[in-house]
Design an enzyme around this catalytic site. Sequence first.
Site, short mmCIF file in Angstrom:
data_model
loop_
_atom_site.label_atom_id
_atom_site.label_comp_id
_atom_site.label_asym_id
_atom_site.label_seq_id
_atom_site.Cartn_x
_atom_site.Cartn_y
_atom_site.Cartn_z
N TRP A 49 59.69 20.68 39.94
CA TRP A 49 60.71 19.65 40.17
C TRP A 49 61.92 19.77 39.23
O TRP A 49 62.56 18.76 38.88
CB TRP A 49 60.10 18.24 40.06
CG TRP A 49 58.72 18.15 40.60
CD1 TRP A 49 58.34 18.37 41.89
CD2 TRP A 49 57.51 17.84 39.88
NE1 TRP A 49 56.99 18.21 42.02
CE2 TRP A 49 56.46 17.88 40.81
CE3 TRP A 49 57.23 17.53 38.55
CZ2 TRP A 49 55.13 17.63 40.45
CZ3 TRP A 49 55.91 17.27 38.19
CH2 TRP A 49 54.88 17.33 39.14
N ASP B 74 60.60 15.03 45.17
CA ASP B 74 60.15 15.18 46.55
C ASP B 74 61.17 14.64 47.54
O ASP B 74 61.61 13.49 47.42
CB ASP B 74 58.82 14.45 46.75
CG ASP B 74 57.68 15.15 46.03
OD1 ASP B 74 57.96 16.10 45.26
OD2 ASP B 74 56.52 14.75 46.25
N ASP C 298 52.01 23.64 42.10
CA ASP C 298 52.56 22.34 41.68
C ASP C 298 52.40 22.12 40.17
O ASP C 298 51.93 23.01 39.45
CB ASP C 298 51.84 21.24 42.48
CG ASP C 298 52.80 20.18 43.00
OD1 ASP C 298 53.78 19.90 42.30
OD2 ASP C 298 52.54 19.62 44.08
C1 GLA Z 1 54.04 17.03 44.69
C2 GLA Z 1 55.00 18.04 45.32
C3 GLA Z 1 55.06 17.82 46.83
C4 GLA Z 1 53.66 17.88 47.43
C5 GLA Z 1 52.73 16.88 46.74
C6 GLA Z 1 51.30 17.05 47.18
O1 GLA Z 1 54.56 15.74 44.74
O2 GLA Z 1 56.26 17.96 44.75
O3 GLA Z 1 55.91 18.76 47.42
O4 GLA Z 1 53.17 19.19 47.29
O5 GLA Z 1 52.78 17.05 45.33
O6 GLA Z 1 50.44 16.16 46.54
#
Ligand code: GLA
Length: 368
Positions: A155, A177, A120
């Site tokens: 992202w 997300d 991440d």
């Molecule tokens: C980010 C990621 C998600 C998930 C969360 C976990 O937002 O984009 O896919 O892994 O963190 O905290």
Amino acid sequence: MGYNTWNYYGTNINEKAILDTADKMVELGLVDAGYNYLVIDDCWSKKRRDPETGKIVPNPEKFPHGMNYVSDYVHDKNMKFGMYSCAGTRTCANYPGSFDHEFLDAETFAEYGADYLKYDFCYKPKDADGPLLYRKMSMALKASGRDIVLSACNWGEDHVETWVRSTGVDLYRSTGDNYDAFKAVHDYFTSQLDKYAYSAPGCFNDIDMLTVGMFNRGNVAHGGCTRTEYKTHFALWCMASSPLFIGCDLTDIDPYCLDLLKNKNLLRIDQDEECRPVFVPGSQWGDSADVYAKVLSNNELALCFVNFSDERRRLFLNLDSLGITAASGYGLRMKDVFTDEDLGVVKEFYDMELDSHDCAVYICKMEK
Ligand code: GLA
């Protein structure tokens, strides 16, 4: 293809949830269908590293037998085991991140028998270089002695598609997300239309985990979707050749959604070895009712008609916009991926009607 814990379990992950999910993946035929990675997302560790070794430590309340126990269980089911960490100092849910500990953590994940790491992008120190952080973990995993797939999750920031392949990463999250609502289905799929061409064997564009079958339960509830909307969600992710990670509760899955996730025709479109980008052959209705096409291997073509609007709509496709001229005498033999029905050979144009948020997908071959 696999399962990721975030969408349903969120912070509430534990050994039992993973073991139950592993059992269900086998029992429901999902492993046979190709979903063979089981990935533990954020919130698996203690809040602090071990002060002596500097290692990340599994939370003993959530994982009383440690990570190797879970990993062995998953491997015994013929599945691959995935872990999660973050390129910043803390994970998105505020657990230790791997910044400045990349090689130690890669060794730790290798000791756990991990086959996959989701990585991440939260709490990145302001001056740290994003591409370099992914390169570091990529090198650390390659040095670990274990074959570990690296799934970057930034992202879509820093124009990720332009540099991520060079870092050795295997798949990369290009979107925010996913949440359980039809708006997310539309927005995330269409956000990448000008970027799917970067996705290819070796390094795939990941438009995020599936919400199929969640029906407004779990960690990313946002009103939920109908069966029809999940059908369109899954069809579009397959058209996009996105990695497919199931996120719903497998101990209580809706039978329609289970069949959908195992649809062989859609999985063939998703997994097509050439991974060609989806394109828009043009539709007179603008972007609320769209047609998408994708060239497949074996001289086939996938066509997806979607009605994003709130009312029933007519959709129209001129075969000429696919490059199939009327003068050639060729048309398309169209097979409906949901019913396996053969529609015969369609020439010059195809038009149809779709209910709101519904889709139709065909695998086609040219024929005179
Ligand atoms: C980010 C990621 C998600 C998930 C969360 C976990 O937002 O984009 O896919 O892994 O963190 O905290």
